[in-house]
Structures are given as structure tokens and as C-alpha cells.
Design a protein around this motif. Structure first.
Motif, short mmCIF file in Angstrom:
data_model
loop_
_atom_site.label_atom_id
_atom_site.label_comp_id
_atom_site.label_asym_id
_atom_site.label_seq_id
_atom_site.Cartn_x
_atom_site.Cartn_y
_atom_site.Cartn_z
N LEU A 51 -8.04 -10.69 -2.84
CA LEU A 51 -8.92 -11.11 -1.75
C LEU A 51 -8.21 -11.98 -0.71
O LEU A 51 -8.44 -11.82 0.49
CB LEU A 51 -10.12 -11.86 -2.31
CG LEU A 51 -11.15 -11.03 -3.08
CD1 LEU A 51 -12.19 -11.93 -3.71
CD2 LEU A 51 -11.81 -10.02 -2.15
N PHE A 52 -7.36 -12.89 -1.16
CA PHE A 52 -6.85 -13.90 -0.25
C PHE A 52 -5.35 -13.85 0.03
O PHE A 52 -4.90 -14.40 1.03
CB PHE A 52 -7.21 -15.30 -0.78
CG PHE A 52 -8.69 -15.52 -0.89
CD1 PHE A 52 -9.45 -15.73 0.25
CD2 PHE A 52 -9.32 -15.51 -2.12
CE1 PHE A 52 -10.83 -15.94 0.16
CE2 PHE A 52 -10.69 -15.70 -2.22
CZ PHE A 52 -11.44 -15.92 -1.07
N LEU A 53 -4.58 -13.19 -0.85
CA LEU A 53 -3.12 -13.24 -0.69
C LEU A 53 -2.47 -11.89 -0.42
O LEU A 53 -1.55 -11.80 0.39
CB LEU A 53 -2.49 -13.88 -1.95
CG LEU A 53 -2.92 -15.31 -2.26
CD1 LEU A 53 -2.27 -15.78 -3.55
CD2 LEU A 53 -2.56 -16.25 -1.11
N ASP A 54 -2.92 -10.86 -1.10
CA ASP A 54 -2.28 -9.55 -1.00
C ASP A 54 -2.81 -8.79 0.22
O ASP A 54 -3.76 -8.02 0.14
CB ASP A 54 -2.53 -8.74 -2.27
CG ASP A 54 -1.77 -7.42 -2.28
OD1 ASP A 54 -1.06 -7.13 -1.29
OD2 ASP A 54 -1.88 -6.67 -3.27
N LYS A 55 -2.15 -8.99 1.37
CA LYS A 55 -2.66 -8.43 2.61
C LYS A 55 -2.44 -6.92 2.73
O LYS A 55 -2.93 -6.30 3.68
CB LYS A 55 -2.03 -9.15 3.80
CG LYS A 55 -2.44 -10.61 3.90
CD LYS A 55 -1.85 -11.29 5.11
CE LYS A 55 -2.28 -12.76 5.16
NZ LYS A 55 -1.71 -13.46 6.34
N ARG A 56 -1.69 -6.34 1.80
CA ARG A 56 -1.51 -4.89 1.82
C ARG A 56 -2.54 -4.16 0.97
O ARG A 56 -2.66 -2.95 1.05
CB ARG A 56 -0.09 -4.51 1.37
CG ARG A 56 0.96 -4.90 2.40
CD ARG A 56 2.26 -4.17 2.17
NE ARG A 56 3.20 -4.41 3.25
CZ ARG A 56 3.23 -3.76 4.40
NH1 ARG A 56 2.36 -2.81 4.63
NH2 ARG A 56 4.12 -4.04 5.31
N HIS A 57 -3.30 -4.90 0.18
CA HIS A 57 -4.33 -4.27 -0.64
C HIS A 57 -5.53 -3.92 0.26
O HIS A 57 -5.93 -4.72 1.11
CB HIS A 57 -4.78 -5.22 -1.75
CG HIS A 57 -5.56 -4.54 -2.82
ND1 HIS A 57 -6.88 -4.16 -2.65
CD2 HIS A 57 -5.22 -4.16 -4.09
CE1 HIS A 57 -7.32 -3.59 -3.77
NE2 HIS A 57 -6.33 -3.57 -4.65
N PRO A 58 -6.09 -2.73 0.09
CA PRO A 58 -7.19 -2.32 0.97
C PRO A 58 -8.42 -3.22 0.89
O PRO A 58 -9.22 -3.26 1.83
CB PRO A 58 -7.53 -0.90 0.50
CG PRO A 58 -6.90 -0.76 -0.86
CD PRO A 58 -5.71 -1.65 -0.85
N ALA A 59 -8.59 -3.97 -0.20
CA ALA A 59 -9.76 -4.82 -0.35
C ALA A 59 -9.51 -6.26 0.11
O ALA A 59 -10.42 -7.09 0.03
CB ALA A 59 -10.23 -4.83 -1.80
N TYR A 61 -8.63 5.83 -5.61
CA TYR A 61 -8.99 4.47 -5.20
C TYR A 61 -8.51 3.45 -6.22
O TYR A 61 -8.45 3.73 -7.42
CB TYR A 61 -10.52 4.36 -5.06
CG TYR A 61 -11.09 5.24 -3.99
CD1 TYR A 61 -11.07 4.85 -2.64
CD2 TYR A 61 -11.67 6.47 -4.30
CE1 TYR A 61 -11.61 5.65 -1.66
CE2 TYR A 61 -12.21 7.29 -3.32
CZ TYR A 61 -12.17 6.87 -2.00
OH TYR A 61 -12.69 7.67 -1.03
N PRO A 62 -8.17 2.23 -5.77
CA PRO A 62 -7.83 1.18 -6.73
C PRO A 62 -9.06 0.78 -7.53
O PRO A 62 -10.20 1.09 -7.15
CB PRO A 62 -7.36 0.03 -5.82
CG PRO A 62 -8.01 0.29 -4.50
CD PRO A 62 -8.09 1.78 -4.37
N LEU A 63 -8.84 0.09 -8.63
CA LEU A 63 -9.96 -0.37 -9.45
C LEU A 63 -10.90 -1.24 -8.62
O LEU A 63 -10.45 -2.04 -7.78
CB LEU A 63 -9.45 -1.18 -10.64
CG LEU A 63 -8.74 -0.39 -11.74
CD1 LEU A 63 -8.14 -1.35 -12.76
CD2 LEU A 63 -9.70 0.58 -12.41
N PRO A 64 -12.22 -1.09 -8.81
CA PRO A 64 -13.17 -1.94 -8.07
C PRO A 64 -12.87 -3.41 -8.31
O PRO A 64 -12.54 -3.82 -9.43
CB PRO A 64 -14.53 -1.54 -8.66
CG PRO A 64 -14.31 -0.18 -9.23
CD PRO A 64 -12.89 -0.14 -9.70
#
Length: 299
Positions: A243-251, A227-230
Motif C-alpha cells: 500500500l505505501f512503499l511498493d510503487k510498482r505494485h498495481p494496488a 492478478y496478484p493476490l487480493p
């Protein structure tokens, strides 16, 4: 092969995990295929570690499809399904390449699907490093915990001995009748390129009247997730970017919202679960920040 054999297409997307992929293929080479015509469709999405060459040398019978590195999980799986449809299979098995399979897993999945009309059947997933412990099995929706939850401490001995209905399945190893694919289409590769696409896909099938079933005798061992870092441990600027820009990040918040909206038992529950998720995220971030301030003040 005779025309009476049941045709099963195994679809596995892979990327830069040559040794893991070969381990999976060696496992599948040992399964009981009595009465079956099994064909593997491997989608190598632009691997740079000679995965394709190694597969071709060790398993020349595999149908090897290639991508340019932009397919990712959902589009890679869809590519394999579309190619396999030309072969006219009776069943698909969607798998990850970290699977190590019991030699009877496929026979048991098919027997369950045949005995239970309009069913999509998942294997019992276990961990490589703790072979008795279940992994991403029997997901349950809990709005007040932010959406889908899966047990983390259960073992293979905690489940019924017979196949049973579940609320949702994950795509590590799932058998689908070809009719389910033809009726429900493919994964949503545009909105769920990397994650959540499997849960949304199987919930779409459930909403169209397909039973989601887990067969506890069809055993498959998987590599533990990394898992990526919390989020709450990241620097503020990096956290906001995720949260707002990286749409490929699972979070990413947009991904998190769409995932709940599409896979929830009801859209309204998905919306409420997303609100809960955001509140819990804010709480974790604030608590972590306070703990960091107190820790530094104690130095």
C-alpha cells in the motif's frame, strides 16, 4: 510499396513470452493487408528467453528494438511509437503480444477510423479460453464502485453490430491516427510504468476532443489476465508494504490515486472514487479478518 498505400505501424512491447509473442506474429502474418503497408515494431525489453533471436529468425522483416528490462509497458510502447514515427505512418496500432487477430481486424479498424473523423478505435477483445466472452471491453465510470468498471459476463453477441462510442479504451489493441499521437503526446511512463497508462492515455485524447470508439467486428482474442493476490488476504506487514512503499505494485495507494485522478471524467470524481476504493478495501480487509477468526475458533 507504392506511395498510395496506407502506412500502419503496429507497436508491441514484449518481455519473456517467446511462444506467446511468436503466436501473435503468426496471427498478424495472416491478416488482410490489401491497400496497406504494415510494419511491425517489436520492443523486446530485456527478454532472457531468446525472444529476440526467435523473432529475428522467423520474422526478419520485423523492426526489432531492444531495452534493458527497465522499460516496462508504457516506456516500451513509447519507444516503439517514437521509432515508428520516423517511418511516417498514417496510423498506429498499439497491441499486447498475447493478441490473436481475425484476418480482417485491421481493415475494419481503419475503415471505422476513416468513416468517423477524430476517432481512436479499439478492437472487440475476447478470451482465449472462452472465445465468445468479452474481455476488458466498454469500460464505464462508476464513482460509487471506485472508478472504472468493465463487464465480466457479456459476450460478443451482446454488443451492437456497428461501431459505437465508449467512455474509455484499454491498450490491448487500439488504432490511433498519427495526428492523435502528435496532438496528445506519448503515454505517461513516469507515473504509469506498468498499468493504467493506457486508460489515462486514451482519456487524455478524449478530453482533447478525440472520440473513443469500439468496433465490434474487429475481433482479437487475448490471454486472460493474471492478478496478484487480493490485498485483504495478505499478511498485515506485506499489505502495508504494498500500500505505501511498493510503487510498482498495481494496488499501491499512490498509483491507485493518480490513476483515478488522471483517468476520471473529472478530477473531483477521481478523488471521490479513490475514497470509495479505500473504504471498500478497509471493509474487505476487516470482513476477511473476522471470517478468519471465526474459522479458527471453529477448529
Amino acid at each position: 510499396m507504392t506511395k498510395d498505400l496506407c502506412k500502419v505501424a503496429l507497436v508491441i512491447p514484449v518481455h519473456n513470452r517467446r511462444d506467446t509473442t511468436l503466436q501473435c506474429l503468426r496471427s498478424l502474418a495472416r491478416i488482410d493487408s490489401t491497400g496497406l503497408d504494415v510494419k511491425l515494431f517489436i520492443v523486446d525489453d530485456g527478454s532472457t528467453d531468446d525472444t529476440s533471436a526467435a523473432i529475428h529468425e522467423a520474422f526478419p522483416e520485423v523492426v526489432l528494438l531492444t531495452g534493458d528490462g527497465s522499460l516496462h509497458y508504457a516506456a516500451g510502447t513509447n519507444f516503439g511509437i517514437k521509432e515508428a514515427l520516423k517511418w511516417k505512418p498514417h496510423f498506429f496500432v498499439l497491441m499486447n503480444d498475447d493478441a490473436v487477430c481475425h484476418d480482417q481486424f485491421l481493415q475494419r479498424l481503419i475503415n471505422t477510423a476513416r468513416s468517423k473523423p477524430r476517432s481512436v478505435v479499439g478492437a472487440l477483445l475476447l478470451l482465449w479460453d472462452e472465445p465468445h466472452r468479452v474481455f476488458q471491453v466498454d469500460l464505464k465510470w462508476n464513482t460509487w464502485k471506485g472508478g472504472w468498471q468493465h463487464p465480466t459476463e457479456m459476450t460478443a453477441f451482446d454488443f451492437p453490430k456497428e461501431p459505437f462510442d465508449v467512455e474509455c479504451l484499454v491498450g490491448n489493441c487500439v488504432l490511433l491516427p498519427v495526428e492523435a499521437v502528435k496532438e496528445c503526446g506519448l503515454m505517461d511512463e513516469e507515473r504509469f510504468p506498468l498499468g493504467w497508462g493506457d486508460a489515462q492515455y486514451f482519456m487524455r485524447m478524449r478530453k482533447k476532443g478525440w472520440r473513443l470508439i469500439l468496433d465490434p467486428t474487429a475481433l482479437v482474442w487475448c490471454e486472460p489476465n493474471t492478478y496478484p493476490l487480493p490485498l485483504h488476504t495478505l499478511p498485515v506487514r506485506k499489505m502495508l508494504n504494498v500500500l505505501f512503499l511498493d510503487k510498482r505494485h498495481p494496488a499501491n495507494l499512490q498509483r491507485q490515486f493518480i490513476a483515478r485522478w488522471e483517468s476520471a471524467p473529472q478530477a473531483s470524481l477521481g478523488l471521490l472514487a479513490f475514497v470509495v476504493y479505500c473504504v471498500r478495501l478497509i471493509w474487505k480487509t476487516c470482513r476477511y479478518g473476522i471470517q478468519e477468526i471465526l474459522r479458527r475458533s471453529d477448529r
